[in-house]
Design an enzyme around this catalytic site. Structure first.
Site, short mmCIF file in Angstrom:
data_model
loop_
_atom_site.label_atom_id
_atom_site.label_comp_id
_atom_site.label_asym_id
_atom_site.label_seq_id
_atom_site.Cartn_x
_atom_site.Cartn_y
_atom_site.Cartn_z
N ASP A 37 -6.50 11.58 -10.77
CA ASP A 37 -6.61 10.12 -10.68
C ASP A 37 -6.03 9.53 -11.95
OD1 ASP A 37 -7.76 7.38 -10.34
OD2 ASP A 37 -8.87 8.37 -8.74
N ASN A 38 -5.40 8.35 -11.85
CA ASN A 38 -4.95 7.67 -13.07
C ASN A 38 -5.96 6.60 -13.50
OD1 ASN A 38 -4.54 5.68 -11.22
ND2 ASN A 38 -2.41 5.28 -11.76
N GLY A 42 -9.74 3.62 -9.62
CA GLY A 42 -10.84 4.58 -9.51
C GLY A 42 -11.77 4.47 -10.71
N LYS A 97 4.60 1.94 -5.45
CA LYS A 97 5.04 3.21 -6.04
C LYS A 97 4.15 4.38 -5.64
CE LYS A 97 6.41 3.17 -10.45
NZ LYS A 97 6.38 2.77 -11.88
N TYR A 151 1.51 -2.90 0.46
CA TYR A 151 0.65 -1.78 0.90
C TYR A 151 1.15 -1.25 2.25
CZ TYR A 151 -3.75 0.66 2.04
OH TYR A 151 -4.71 1.60 2.36
N LYS A 155 2.86 2.43 2.98
CA LYS A 155 2.22 3.40 3.87
C LYS A 155 3.12 3.78 5.05
CE LYS A 155 -1.86 3.94 1.84
NZ LYS A 155 -2.34 5.25 1.37
N THR A 181 -13.31 1.48 6.36
CA THR A 181 -14.38 2.46 6.10
C THR A 181 -15.25 1.94 4.97
OG1 THR A 181 -12.97 4.24 6.88
CG2 THR A 181 -14.81 4.88 5.46
#
Ligand code: UDP
Length: 333
Positions: A37-38, A42, A97, A151, A155, A181
């Site tokens: 993870d960057n 997160g 990106k 986005y 995707k 979700t």
């Protein structure tokens, strides 16, 4: 002894909502887990309980730059991405990106390691859908240049790239199209409807319904989502599969449910509908039932109670912090 204990899985977005739940699941299944993870969106808090576990290694890395991992890797799950409309507005180029360059790097890594790779796609590939409910065969209705385009198009590109690696290089690939979700570890201030409404109820603020609230969503509890993803990874099916809960509700009715659940006497107020906000969304999960034997088990009432219990457990400081993420240093491209 568990038969998976010699297998290694790399999970990107490991400190995020779905990524952290995937780490838990794969550790429980006996895998060695590399969590990458960057930490833009997160939060290490989501995986702090894994810190002392020998099976788990955290790698602080941005997958939009070359990804190198020592030793064998059997599976890769690419879940790194900002995932909420207000995040896309703040970090649009990072969003593009990670779906495009990040996916390319991970496909390359999968090829090098001869690993099977599962890519997190989204119901957003259907855009504001003109077909209802949405089947995997529907091509979608996306505004490429709208605020959500960063986005949605990342995707969509990600899916194309993944299929190209599958067809051209014979890579073992899986594509999950994730519908809304929810559950513990969602970010309180990411702007998405469930943390937004629950945070408002807990702070005693008005519940903000966008538009007239007639737009619909279908909410899937995180445990069901993780089970679907796990089954898809272990299946031999390489075309995209919808995983979501078909139980559809309008946002206004959902706001009323939240008021009842939280026992708050909050007022519902109406705010402008964001641009390109899809008017309806419901997964057709016939394919997931057929190829994975999967369907969701957790009813909304139960899932919402578990989620609310999580948000109630946040500290006052967390609840009142308007945004605990500073994106400013990530916007140099
Ligand atoms: N929404 C809302 N109030 C809020 C946040 C979101 O009415 O405070 C609406 C939003 O306009 C959308 C739905 O809830 O119609 C779901 O939004 P979310 O951002 O959770 O996910 P997505 O639009 O990507 O499904």
């Amino acid at each position: 002894m568990n038969s998976n204990n010699s297998k290694t899985v790399l999970i990107t977005g490991a400190a995020g909502f779905l990524g952290s739940h995937l780490c838990d699941r794969f550790i429980a299944e006996g895998f060695r887990v590399l969590g990458m993870d960057n930490l833009i969106t997160g939060d290490l808090k989501n995986i702090e309980h894994l810190a002392g576990i020998e099976q788990f290694t955290f790698i602080h890395h941005d997958v939009t730059t070359f990804v190198e991992v020592p030793g064998p890797v059997d599976y890769i799950l690419h879940f790194a991405s900002p995932a909420s409309p207000i995040d896309y507005l703040k970090i649009p180029i990072q969003t593009l990106k990670v779906g495009s360059l990040g996916t390319h790097n991970l496909l390359g890594l999968a090829k090098d390691k001869k690993a099977r790779i599962l890519i997190a796609s989204t119901s957003e590939v259907y855009g504001d859908p003109l077909v209802h409910p949405q089947k995997e065969t529907y091509y979608g209705n996306v505004n490429t240049i709208g605020p959500r385009g960063v986005y949605d198009e990342a995707k969509r590109f990600q899916e194309s790239m993944t299929m190209a690696y599958h067809r051209f290089h014979g890579l073992e690939t899986r594509i999950v199209r994730i519908f809304n979700t929810y559950g513990p570890r969602m970010r309180l201030n990411d702007g998405r409807v469930i943390p937004a409404f629950m945070g408002q109820a807990l702070r005693g603020e008005d519940i903000t319904v966008f538009g007239d609230g007639s737009q619909t969503r279908s909410f899937c509890y995180v445990d069901d989502q993780i089970e679907g993803i796990y089954r898809l990874l272990m299946s031999d099916y390489s075309d995209p599969v919808n995983i979501g809960n078909p139980n559809e509700i309008s946002i206004l009715d959902f706001a009323k449910e939240i008021v009842r659940l939280t026992g708050s006497d909050q007022k519902i107020v109406f705010k402008p509908l964001p641009q390109d906000d899809p008017m309806q969304r419901q997964p057709d999960i016939t394919l997931a039932k057929e190829v994975l034997g999967w369907s969701p088990k957790v009813a909304r009432a139960e899932g919402m109670e578990r989620t609310y219990a999580y948000f109630k457990g946040l500290t006052k400081d967390e609840l009142y912090r308007s945004e605990h993420k500073d994106f400013s240093t990530h916007n140099r491209h």
